[in-house]
Design a protein around this motif. Structure first.
Motif, short mmCIF file in Angstrom:
data_model
loop_
_atom_site.label_atom_id
_atom_site.label_comp_id
_atom_site.label_asym_id
_atom_site.label_seq_id
_atom_site.Cartn_x
_atom_site.Cartn_y
_atom_site.Cartn_z
N LYS B 58 0.85 -1.18 0.00
CA LYS B 58 0.00 0.00 0.00
C LYS B 58 0.89 1.24 0.00
CE LYS B 58 -3.20 1.65 2.99
NZ LYS B 58 -4.30 1.72 3.91
N SER B 59 0.60 2.17 -0.87
CA SER B 59 1.42 3.39 -0.92
C SER B 59 0.58 4.50 -1.53
CB SER B 59 2.65 3.16 -1.81
OG SER B 59 2.25 3.12 -3.17
N ALA B 60 1.16 5.69 -1.52
CA ALA B 60 0.52 6.76 -2.28
C ALA B 60 0.60 6.37 -3.76
CB ALA B 60 1.25 8.07 -2.04
N PRO B 61 -0.39 6.77 -4.56
CA PRO B 61 -0.38 6.36 -5.96
C PRO B 61 0.82 6.94 -6.72
CG PRO B 61 -2.26 7.81 -5.50
CD PRO B 61 -1.57 7.57 -4.20
N ARG B 63 2.66 8.71 -9.73
CA ARG B 63 2.17 9.74 -10.66
C ARG B 63 3.25 10.09 -11.67
NH1 ARG B 63 -2.66 11.50 -8.26
NH2 ARG B 63 -2.69 11.31 -6.01
N TYR B 66 7.46 10.85 -11.43
CA TYR B 66 8.13 10.35 -10.23
C TYR B 66 9.34 9.53 -10.69
CZ TYR B 66 4.18 11.40 -7.05
OH TYR B 66 3.22 12.00 -6.29
N THR B 85 -1.48 5.60 -11.46
CA THR B 85 -2.66 5.91 -10.66
C THR B 85 -2.91 4.78 -9.67
OG1 THR B 85 -4.95 6.66 -10.77
CG2 THR B 85 -4.36 4.82 -12.20
N GLN B 86 -3.93 4.96 -8.86
CA GLN B 86 -4.40 3.90 -7.99
C GLN B 86 -5.39 3.06 -8.78
OE1 GLN B 86 -3.57 3.30 -4.82
NE2 GLN B 86 -5.22 2.06 -4.00
N ILE B 114 8.32 8.55 -4.18
CA ILE B 114 7.07 9.30 -3.99
C ILE B 114 7.32 10.36 -2.93
CG2 ILE B 114 4.65 9.12 -3.29
CD1 ILE B 114 4.73 6.19 -4.23
N ARG B 115 7.34 11.58 -3.35
CA ARG B 115 7.62 12.71 -2.46
C ARG B 115 8.82 12.45 -1.54
NH1 ARG B 115 3.60 12.44 0.42
NH2 ARG B 115 2.07 11.31 -0.79
N LYS B 117 10.40 9.76 -0.71
CA LYS B 117 10.59 8.43 -0.12
C LYS B 117 10.44 7.37 -1.20
CE LYS B 117 8.41 9.74 4.14
NZ LYS B 117 7.10 9.64 4.74
#
Lengths: 130, 133
Positions: B58-61, B63, B66, B85-86, B114-115, B117
């Protein structure tokens, strides 16, 4: 029409604050979740982190966009809502109850007075929608 | 869901082989803009390939733009996400990105930044999802 409960205070950046004694609970508003669309990921600050009002402290990601959450008040994080990390959809379904983000021990309680009253916030978002 | 091919990249013809669309390229129809580059790629092989990837947890989608890294203690930037995307059907983040051919094999572990990380992901075959019968 977005739901704006009358017992909360609001930040212009669409966070809500519920104050109980020296502890405030913070989340994002019904209007905010509606604009974001389906929330798929929430990143919360660490418990114990000390925040100043206006600090970017959490991230909400929807299918549409990633959005920073700014703390409306200063203080120390006392509790975070792990349920919303496990099930980010709570932000959409229960923005004012199960979808809360964190609890913070207020270091400057007077800051709450500077936040928007429900009627002011309603005016802001109706203006934004027009 | 069917992710479209990244228009910005294949809109520029010299990336057709990298996007796995060599089938649509005819090098023997005479001269055209970009032909020398495509002919060289066909002869020598491409430097990067378009791959599909799926987040491992599970993570941020993921984009567009990245960075993609190798999953190794010695970080090496491989390329970037062009589309992501998710996935509602899979309940996890998915995307397309360009990586060197050595990293394009299915099940190759990679990482998506992602940002700031890095989150674990795996190269997967397309399509991402088939509707159960």
């Amino acid at each position: 029409m977005s739901n704006v409960p009358s017992d909360l205070k609001y930040a212009k950046s669409h966070e809500w604050v519920r104050v109980s004694g020296e502890i405030a609970t913070v989340g994002i508003t019904d209007h905010a979740q509606h604009e974001l669309t389906d929330v798929v990921f929430v990143e919360l600050p660490e418990k114990g982190r000390v925040l100043k009002a206006g600090d970017a402290c959490a991230v909400v990601e929807s299918v549409k966009t990633a959005s920073d959450i700014y703390s409306p008040v200063s203080g120390e994080i006392t509790e975070i809502n792990n349920a919303v990390v496990d099930n980010p959809a709570l932000v959409n379904t229960e923005p004012y109850s199960g979808g809360w983000f964190y609890k913070i021990k207020l270091s400057h309680p007077q800051e709450v007075n500077a936040l928007l009253a429900p009627a002011q916030y309603s005016t802001q978002i109706s203006g934004a929608a027009a | 869901m069917r992710l479209s091919f990244p228009c910005g990249r294949i809109g520029r013809r010299k990336f057709l082989f990298e996007a796995g669309l060599g089938f649509f390229v005819s090098l023997d129809k005479g001269e055209f803009i970009g032909r020398p580059v495509l002919a060289e790629q066909k002869a020598k092989g491409v430097r990067k390939k378009l791959v599909a990837f799926k987040m491992a947890d599970k993570s941020a989608p993921p984009r567009p733009h990245y960075p993609i890294w190798n999953a190794d203690p010695n970080p090496q930037r491989l390329g970037e996400v062009v589309s992501g995307t998710q996935s509602p059907s899979l309940g996890i983040g998915i995307g397309l990105g360009y990586v060197p051919p050595d990293f394009s094999r299915s099940q190759t572990p990679i990482e998506i930044e992602i940002r700031g990380k890095r989150a674990a992901a795996l190269v997967v075959p397309k399509p991402f999802y088939r509707k159960p019968d």
